[in-house]
Design an enzyme around this catalytic site. Sequence first.
Site, short mmCIF file in Angstrom:
data_model
loop_
_atom_site.label_atom_id
_atom_site.label_comp_id
_atom_site.label_asym_id
_atom_site.label_seq_id
_atom_site.Cartn_x
_atom_site.Cartn_y
_atom_site.Cartn_z
N TYR A 23 50.47 61.63 52.07
CA TYR A 23 49.44 61.67 51.21
C TYR A 23 48.41 61.71 52.31
CZ TYR A 23 49.07 56.85 54.14
OH TYR A 23 49.32 55.53 55.67
N GLU A 24 46.76 62.39 52.16
CA GLU A 24 46.15 63.07 53.04
C GLU A 24 46.60 64.59 52.73
OE1 GLU A 24 43.11 61.18 53.43
OE2 GLU A 24 43.07 62.65 54.37
#
Length: 592
Positions: A441-442
């Site tokens: 994620y990110e």
Amino acid sequence: MSDYLPPLRDMDFLFNDVFDIPAWWAQTPALADVVDGDTARAILEQAGKLIAEQVAPLNRSGDEQGCRWEAGQVRTPDGFADAYRAFAADGWVGVAGAPEYGGMGMPKVIGAQLEEMLNAANLSFGLYPMLTAGACLALLNHASEALKALYLPPMYQGRWSGSMCLTEPHAGTDLGLIRTRAEPVADGGYRISGTKIFITGGEQDLTENIIHLVLARLPDAPAGPKGISLFLVPKVRVGADGTLGEANAVGCGSIEHKMGIKASATCVMNFDGAVGYLVGEPNKGLNAMFTMMNYERLGVGIQGLALGERSYQGAIAYARDRQQGRAPTGAEVPAQLADPIIVHPDVRRMLMTMKALNEGGRAFSTYVALQLDLAKYSDDPVARAQADAKVALLTPVAKAFLTDMGLETTVHGQQVLGGHGYIREWGQEQLIRDCRITQIYEGTNGIQALDLVGRKLFADGGEAYLAVSDELTTFAEALPAACAEFSTPLLAAVRNLDELSAWLLDRAQGNPRELGAAAVEYLQVFGYTFYAYLWARMAEVCQRQAALGPFHVSKLGTARFYFARLLPRIHSLSASVRAGSDSLYLLEAGQL
Ligand SMILES: Cc1cc2nc3c(=O)[nH]c(=O)nc-3n(C[C@H](O)[C@H](O)[C@H](O)COP(=O)(O)OP(=O)(O)OC[C@H]3O[C@@H](n4cnc5c(N)ncnc54)[C@H](O)[C@@H]3O)c2cc1C
């Protein structure tokens, strides 16, 4: 009793001995009256105590119980709400928040250590305040004064939380594809409609309100990333005096069942004409959101480090206790039937690797956090600009390298425990499951690497890279002869990175595939080289001591291990970079 010990001694070493941070605070007008070394120590001790005693014990039970979804409501695991309230009541959600809106106003270096402790104790728990702090930062930098005055104080207090609503079913990495719409209405506001997926903390039972930061398109917006705007959408509508009113038209359709971070609610969020407010300028939403995303990227890197530290603490205790076999040099504890496994070279290899990556990682996250503080608080505009450029260059490295090393470390931690590492009650397998998402994620680590080589490395004629390379070289060249065991390999590593960067720039001119083919391994060469710089700095501090205490002996030994066993990884990684893209495309897509 907690099984997590906040690494306060190491943090103290970095603050005072390696980076001399309190001295910089004292001579920086914006910080001199805000914080000093004693305040920093008191904050970390106090927060660390609460985290170790109240948050860490919920890690395993939170993993077992997970979040539950019933008719749009999310229930976090038992104990989370009470621990969250205690954490918020102490002001830790707003520790680095702006004082004019009720934040504590502490520099990022303190916030970064607090994040490490919180995520090591319980990553699922840590995500709720982390998203809130990131949302606050985006609002602080881009929202109108009216929105800031209304929303920031309760968010810093932890009464309201924040979420980041980017991803849609068909739009993950490529945010230019998003379809969520924002219709202007007569009162000057907007109505937001669309579906967002994978929204961390989109719904939960910890706070009175949730403030969603949502990317959406205005009716006349151009296609692609240049047509995206940012909106603030509260879960519960807020009156002009800050009182909570009726529910907004936003709800949680379901939560995901996933590999790890089971106590973090990952939500499908449906916006059905929800009332929203524009943040920043129309069609400049991605820019505004990047404030939050960059904040979260260092934060996610710190998550990897944090899990590596927790894993090490479990593994070292086990390795001292577990008895199997004899040391290769003969029995070390003859009175027992077998020696503790810490005598075995392979167990040593794993433990030393974990320790070297964790302590190098903590130095790295502290270094990047310090650059963020320099960029924000320095009274010298040149220093501010240089620090800002350095942060831009190092952020993708921090996100990807710290999390890649976090996964390696947690896998070593599991391996040290043998079969018991595979069994839930020992906690090591949870750390691996929790760590895995940090690489995804990110922005996946592959995308971080592309950001590094495609955007950051050669930006402004490579100015930021050259400044970093120069910093490392100057430091190594200035080391005394007694430090040659560190300065010589560090200089060689920097030369290698310089040559690799120039090679990459050259190759990229002729073939658009080259940057993408080299990116991940290049980022890792960068990461190992930067860790070598930080390990040399730490070693030099130790060598300067009149008498080496146990802490310095341990640090110096770990520095030597890093240079002997981990830095050489740059050679094979560099060879992979130089192999280029051709072998990736020997097969047609259908032949893979
Ligand atoms: C538990 C969890 C929590 C999350 N929390 C949030 C949240 O709070 N808010 C939010 O908005 N999102 C959140 N996300 C979404 C997350 O950020 C995305 O999953 C991630 O950015 C990747 O997007 P994707 O899953 O659509 O993968 P895709 O974009 O489909 O990518 C698939 C693969 O292709 C690669 N790839 C894609 N494009 C390129 C390219 N141009 N060049 C090279 N490789 C490429 C990727 O690296 C990846 O390996 C969360 C996800 C999870 C699983």
